[in-house]
Design a protein around this motif. Structure first.
Motif, PDB file in Angstrom:
ATOM      1  N   LEU A  55      39.403  39.662  29.931  1.00 34.60           N
ATOM      2  CA  LEU A  55      39.774  39.166  31.264  1.00 34.60           C
ATOM      3  C   LEU A  55      41.288  39.093  31.419  1.00 34.60           C
ATOM      4  O   LEU A  55      41.848  39.494  32.438  1.00 34.60           O
ATOM      5  CB  LEU A  55      39.161  37.782  31.506  1.00 34.60           C
ATOM      6  N   ALA A  78      43.537  41.031  34.080  1.00 33.07           N
ATOM      7  CA  ALA A  78      44.366  40.276  35.030  1.00 33.07           C
ATOM      8  C   ALA A  78      45.841  40.638  34.878  1.00 33.07           C
ATOM      9  O   ALA A  78      46.590  40.620  35.850  1.00 33.07           O
ATOM     10  CB  ALA A  78      44.168  38.781  34.825  1.00 33.07           C
ATOM     11  N   LYS A  89      46.193  41.927  42.170  1.00 26.38           N
ATOM     12  CA  LYS A  89      44.895  41.740  42.832  1.00 26.38           C
ATOM     13  C   LYS A  89      44.587  40.260  43.012  1.00 26.38           C
ATOM     14  O   LYS A  89      44.993  39.423  42.207  1.00 26.38           O
ATOM     15  CB  LYS A  89      43.793  42.397  41.981  1.00 26.38           C
ATOM     16  N   LYS A  90      43.839  39.973  44.052  1.00 31.99           N
ATOM     17  CA  LYS A  90      43.528  38.586  44.371  1.00 31.99           C
ATOM     18  C   LYS A  90      42.713  37.915  43.253  1.00 31.99           C
ATOM     19  O   LYS A  90      43.011  36.792  42.840  1.00 31.99           O
ATOM     20  CB  LYS A  90      42.753  38.540  45.696  1.00 31.99           C
ATOM     21  N   TRP A  91      41.686  38.637  42.760  1.00 33.46           N
ATOM     22  CA  TRP A  91      40.831  38.012  41.741  1.00 33.46           C
ATOM     23  C   TRP A  91      41.622  37.664  40.485  1.00 33.46           C
ATOM     24  O   TRP A  91      41.346  36.690  39.799  1.00 33.46           O
ATOM     25  CB  TRP A  91      39.625  38.894  41.408  1.00 33.46           C
ATOM     26  N   ALA A  92      42.634  38.499  40.190  1.00 29.97           N
ATOM     27  CA  ALA A  92      43.453  38.230  39.003  1.00 29.97           C
ATOM     28  C   ALA A  92      44.209  36.924  39.179  1.00 29.97           C
ATOM     29  O   ALA A  92      44.348  36.131  38.251  1.00 29.97           O
ATOM     30  CB  ALA A  92      44.413  39.379  38.758  1.00 29.97           C
ATOM     31  N   LYS A  93      44.703  36.708  40.399  1.00 25.32           N
ATOM     32  CA  LYS A  93      45.452  35.471  40.648  1.00 25.32           C
ATOM     33  C   LYS A  93      44.534  34.262  40.570  1.00 25.32           C
ATOM     34  O   LYS A  93      44.908  33.223  40.010  1.00 25.32           O
ATOM     35  CB  LYS A  93      46.131  35.552  42.016  1.00 25.32           C
ATOM     36  N   VAL A  94      43.319  34.405  41.136  1.00 27.79           N
ATOM     37  CA  VAL A  94      42.368  33.285  41.086  1.00 27.79           C
ATOM     38  C   VAL A  94      42.025  32.951  39.635  1.00 27.79           C
ATOM     39  O   VAL A  94      42.070  31.788  39.221  1.00 27.79           O
ATOM     40  CB  VAL A  94      41.088  33.640  41.877  1.00 27.79           C
ATOM     41  N   LEU A  95      41.733  33.996  38.834  1.00 25.58           N
ATOM     42  CA  LEU A  95      41.417  33.768  37.421  1.00 25.58           C
ATOM     43  C   LEU A  95      42.570  33.073  36.703  1.00 25.58           C
ATOM     44  O   LEU A  95      42.355  32.170  35.901  1.00 25.58           O
ATOM     45  CB  LEU A  95      41.127  35.103  36.729  1.00 25.58           C
ATOM     46  N   SER A  96      43.790  33.490  37.015  1.00 23.87           N
ATOM     47  CA  SER A  96      44.946  32.892  36.338  1.00 23.87           C
ATOM     48  C   SER A  96      45.056  31.411  36.655  1.00 23.87           C
ATOM     49  O   SER A  96      45.354  30.599  35.775  1.00 23.87           O
ATOM     50  CB  SER A  96      46.239  33.584  36.763  1.00 23.87           C
TER      51      SER A  96
END
Lengths: 331, 334, 290
Positions: B131, B135, B141-148
């Protein structure tokens, strides 16, 4: 017939950090015509935008670099195509098979955990024809042999090779699919003189074998004198003079070119070399008018207000300076 | 041969230094602390039994205890003896479950801890790294920021607090998983036993994996974003090599390497975390035994566990280090 | 310095969040000095009251007001963390400086000791030490024990910085212009080291508070002193969760999560600010704007 055309190209670096937005005008209204089978040199001080110009020519535009205006056109044989207008897949098709790029510091561009032949195969698998994909091993080996490199390099990891050898491997990698245009950015920087010579000979050899066009960017005038057929001089994001190598060295027109040529050492001449006074301008907010005017010994009033246009003054010799032309560049 | 001298030998030496320092701390701890373990044990015995002990018997007990703790002779002699006992695997009898030898108590609970630790470490390492790598590579990417953001919130929480939060959530809000024990009582070794085993290990492992993923995610993301701007990755992209290949063969392959070394450094921390988690979930591993030892003042058991942890963790770290050259050609060929 | 803080606050959301939460927690810990109850005494208020206007976070089974108790706990935890950080950073900086400047076999010896402490499993050894010292554990003693395992990270970092500084041009310039070694270190190098030490300081506080909380779970802390760890310990001892006194256990858990999160975000934001790559960009920007 020209194989590559650059028309009124503008590319700026735009960055926002801690709330301040800035743009660096690295390439500002540049036009060029590059012929088939020629070795074309682009010269200038570091930070004058020559590397950026190359990146845009090969279609490498990634933030913070952005294209502001103008066009780059490749002559595909039938018609002109522009890397900016192609889809990623279409662009991938012409990359490496039509135009390829040897970046600055090319000894560090090989994956440290991948054997060198794997990288060659990656390239062939991506861009090669079905025929080439089938014979990727033999094609790689024959290419390496043709360039006079030892076959053992293919089975090595990059760290096992010397810097000069890695640089040559990168050149082989860039030419594996026999592209029509090869673009090399500072191919000799950070190498010692003996290795430099080897690298230059390899470049000439590649050009001889495949009869393609070579565009070389370097600040080293000696390299240009050695291998370039034509030279463009770049200053602060603009081309100030273009001409045959012989004309540029024997009969430089632009005051900046004169400084560049005069600062070269000559055999037997022991007088102190003169260089341009002052420092190159910041591309964040370049001087008004002709960008060289604050350092120019022959500055006139018009130079501070208007930008001179690159105009042909002799056959094949163009200069952007009000000493030779009255034409003004439209902004 | 060269590899042995340049890479393996220094690590072996480092391994012995780690063990030497760790064991010496364990040896010195009771000797430099004003508390006399012998007296405290005798106090405990007399307090529990509340029975009268004649002075002679007390004297004898003191002597045997001193013998047991290796407190006889000069400190140097004691030190030599301490090592000798260590090589024999002799930590004396447990004082709580007298006279079961400490070594056999540890042997019983070790597989539980080892199982939990290995599964949790492998799961969190691989999930976190994959992951984090994605990321880092697709950082816009948006999902990468959310995961972070999620990883940043999870990472600083200590294992213990995470275990408590899971207990609050799963025991009271969604009661799906058993919150105590290693398996249900009265089940024969069979498929349902294994199922019961997994069910019981689920929450303790989850606590370890969640916190672990946070750490591996964040470190991998920053490693990957550094690697992504390396010349060879930029050039691979310039060459138009497909994104998947660039991501796995050029980016991840290189950013995983430091994470192997990091695993060797972090394994001690993960072990500490599993001790705590076991205690919180009453999981029958070393952590549980450790808690018992602390509560009953069982110094023998405590010393045994600490010594074992040092040996085990140092060995695990060494093994990971020794595997490293398999992945990095720069170490393998020189 | 103030300008930098203001910039970070304005443009880095993580810093803004971390800084605000830390300020709130510091404010709470200062409130503890005005606490109407002595945190050590029991049965001062009715037991097990849910949150109300009179006791905004309720009371616990020991007859203490949870809100005022937690103010003491925050203060003591931060105190413990800072004390550990001061001790371990002093040791770490010293070891790192000596290893970096002396080099050679001194460096190798110090670094192998340093690395050993990083590999050793800290919790079991800390448990052993604090069990032995059980009757004498105070905030200060715990801080000393914790420092045993928190100095090596700083030591490693300081050494790495020193190694890079040692080879820089200005070091040679200072050396050849006759500046003594000590003066070079103090005048030319320390300014580079200090910001890193600050980021490390925050990380150590974070680690120490977490470790004390963990030790407290095993009953191995100064149990009479309210800290975030001991508050959770007592709540567990009285089975707060099982008996539905959720406000007792939830308060320290939430405070702990916010404390850890804000400290972590501060340290991330500061290290990122110190990253030479972003710093260089910023310096260029400043050049332009002036």
């Amino acid at each position: 017939m020209s194989i590559l055309k650059v028309e009124n190209l503008k590319a700026y670096y735009i960055a926002t950090l801690y709330g301040i937005k800035r743009s660096v005008r690295a390439v500002d209204n540049v036009s060029l015509d590059i012929e088939e089978n020629e070795i074309f040199g682009i010269a200038g001080e570091s930070g004058c935008g020559k590397s950026t110009l190359l990146k845009v020519i090969v279609g490498l535009i990634k933030p913070p670099l952005s294209l502001i205006g103008g066009m780059v056109l490749y002559n595909s044989g039938k018609d002109y195509i522009s890397p900016f207008l192609l889809s990623l897949e279409e662009f991938n098709k012409i990359r490496w098979s039509f135009i390829s790029y040897i970046p600055q510091g090319s000894m560090n561009v090989l994956n440290p955990t991948r054997k060198i032949n794997r990288t060659f195969w990656d390239v062939i698998k991506t861009h090669g024809s079905e025929e080439e994909k089938k014979n990727l091993k033999t094609i790689t080996e024959e290419h390496i042999k043709a360039l006079g490199l030892p076959l053992e390099v293919l089975n090595s990891y990059p760290h096992q090779l010397s810097g000069g050898m890695r640089q040559r491997v990168t050149m082989a990698l860039a030419t594996i699919l026999k592209p029509k245009i090869i673009v090399a950015d500072e191919p000799t920087t950070a190498l010692d003189v003996v290795v430099q010579r080897g690298v230059l000979q390899l470049l000439e050899r590649i050009q001889e074998i495949y009869q393609n066009t070579l565009i070389i960017v370097t600040h080293d005038m000696a390299v240009h004198a050695n291998i370039a057929h034509r030279i463009a001089i770049m200053y602060a994001g603009k081309i100030v003079e273009v001409g045959k190598t012989r004309d540029i060295f024997k009969n430089p027109k632009h005051p900046y070119t004169k400084y560049l040529i005069n600062s070269l050492p000559k055999i037997g001449d022991k007088s102190i070399r003169e260089s341009a006074p002052g420092a190159p301008p910041s591309l964040l907010n370049p001087p008004s008018g002709c960008r060289f005017h604050p350092r120019c010994p022959k500055v006139m009033d018009i130079c501070k207000l208007e930008v001179p246009k690159l105009a042909e003054i002799d056959s094949g010799h163009s200069v952007a300076c009000f000493l030779f032309t009255k034409e003004v560049e439209e902004v | 041969m060269n590899l042995l001298k340049r890479y393996i030998l220094p690590r072996l030496i480092q391994y012995f230094i780690v063990i030497f320092i760790g064991i010496t701390i364990v040896f010195l701890a009771p000797r430099f602390i004003p508390l006399d373990p012998v007296i405290s044990v005798i106090n405990r015995i007399t307090a529990y039994g509340a029975q009268y002990m004649d002075p002679e018997a007390l004297e004898k007990l003191t002597e045997t205890l001193k013998e047991l703790y290796g407190l006889k002779g000069s400190i140097f002699e004691q030190y030599i003896k301490f090592w000798k006992r260590l090589f024999r695997g002799d930590f004396g009898p447990s004082l709580t479950i007298f006279p079961t030898p400490v070594i056999s108590i540890i042997k019983n609970s070790l597989p539980w801890t080892a199982g939990l630790l290995i599964i949790a470490a492998l799961l969190s390492w691989s999930i976190g790294n994959i992951l984090g790598g994605l990321a880092g590579y697709f950082s816009n990417k948006k999902w990468a920021k959310v995961l972070s953001v999620i990883a940043m919130v999870i990472y600083p929480i200590p294992y213990y607090i995470m275990a408590l939060i899971l207990i609050i959530l799963f025991a009271y809000v969604f009661p799906i998983f058993p919150i105590v024990g290693g398996y249900s009582i009265g089940i024969n070794p069979s498929f349902s036993f294994i199922f019961s085993l997994i069910k019981h290990a689920f929450l303790p492992a989850l606590a370890l994996v969640i916190v672990g993923i946070g750490w591996w995610f964040l470190s991998m993301r920053s490693l990957t974003s550094t690697i992504t701007s390396e010349d060879y990755v930029v050039y691979a992209e310039t060459m138009g090599i497909p994104k998947n290949k660039v991501l796995f063969q050029y980016v991840m392959k290189n950013s995983m390497l430091p994470q192997i070394t990091n695993l060797a450094l972090q394994i001690g921390g993960i072990f500490s975390g599993s001790l705590v988690t076991e205690y919180v979930f009453s999981y029958p591993g070393i952590g549980q035994v450790l808690y018992m030892a602390i509560n009953n003042g069982d110094f023998n058991l405590l010393m045994g566990i600490v010594t074992f942890s040092i040996l085990g963790i140092a060995t695990a770290a060494l093994l990971i280090d020794l595997l490293y050259p398999l992945f990095d050609p720069r170490v393998r060929y020189r | 310095m103030f300008v930098i803080l203001k910039d970070l606050f304005k443009y880095d959301k993580r810093f803004a969040f971390g800084f605000s939460v830390i300020l709130i927690l510091l404010f709470l810990s200062i409130l503890s000095f005005f606490s109407p109850y002595n945190p050590v005494l029991w049965s001062l208020v009715p037991k097990n009251l849910p949150p109300s206007l009179k006791h905004i976070l309720g009371t616990n089974s020991m007859g203490q007001d949870i809100f005022w108790n937690i103010t003491h706990a925050i203060k003591n935890s931060i105190l413990l963390g800072s004390l550990t950080a001061v001790i371990s950073i002093t040791i770490g900086t010293f070891v790192g400086l000596v290893a970096g400047y002396r080099g050679g076999s001194v460096d190798r010896a110090l670094m192998s000791i340093n690395d050993s402490f990083i590999v050793l499993p800290s919790l079991p050894i800390l448990i052993l030490l604090s069990t032995m010292l059980k009757e004498r554990l105070t905030i200060a003693v715990i801080a000393v024990i914790l420092s045993l395992f928190s100095w090596p990270w700083g030591g490693r970092q300081v050494r790495a910085i020193v190694l890079s500084l040692r080879e820089r041009e200005f070091t040679y310039t200072a050396f050849f212009s006759g500046m003594g070694t000590l003066k070079t270190v103090l005048k030319e190098h320390l300014p580079f080291v200090i910001p890193w030490v600050m980021a490390n300081f925050i990380n150590t506080i974070l680690w120490a508070i977490g470790m004390e909380t963990t030790l407290a779970i095993f009953g191995l802390s100064s149990l009479e002193t309210p800290t975030i760890g001991t508050t959770i310990y007592w709540a567990n001892q009285y089975q707060a969760l099982l008996r539905g006194i959720w406000w007792w256990i939830l308060t320290p858990v939430i405070i702990a999560v916010f404390l850890f999160l804000s400290l972590y975000l501060l340290s991330v934001s500061i290290s990122e600010f110190l990253d030479p790559r972003t710093r260089l960009q910023r310096m260029r920007m400043e050049e332009v704007s002036t």
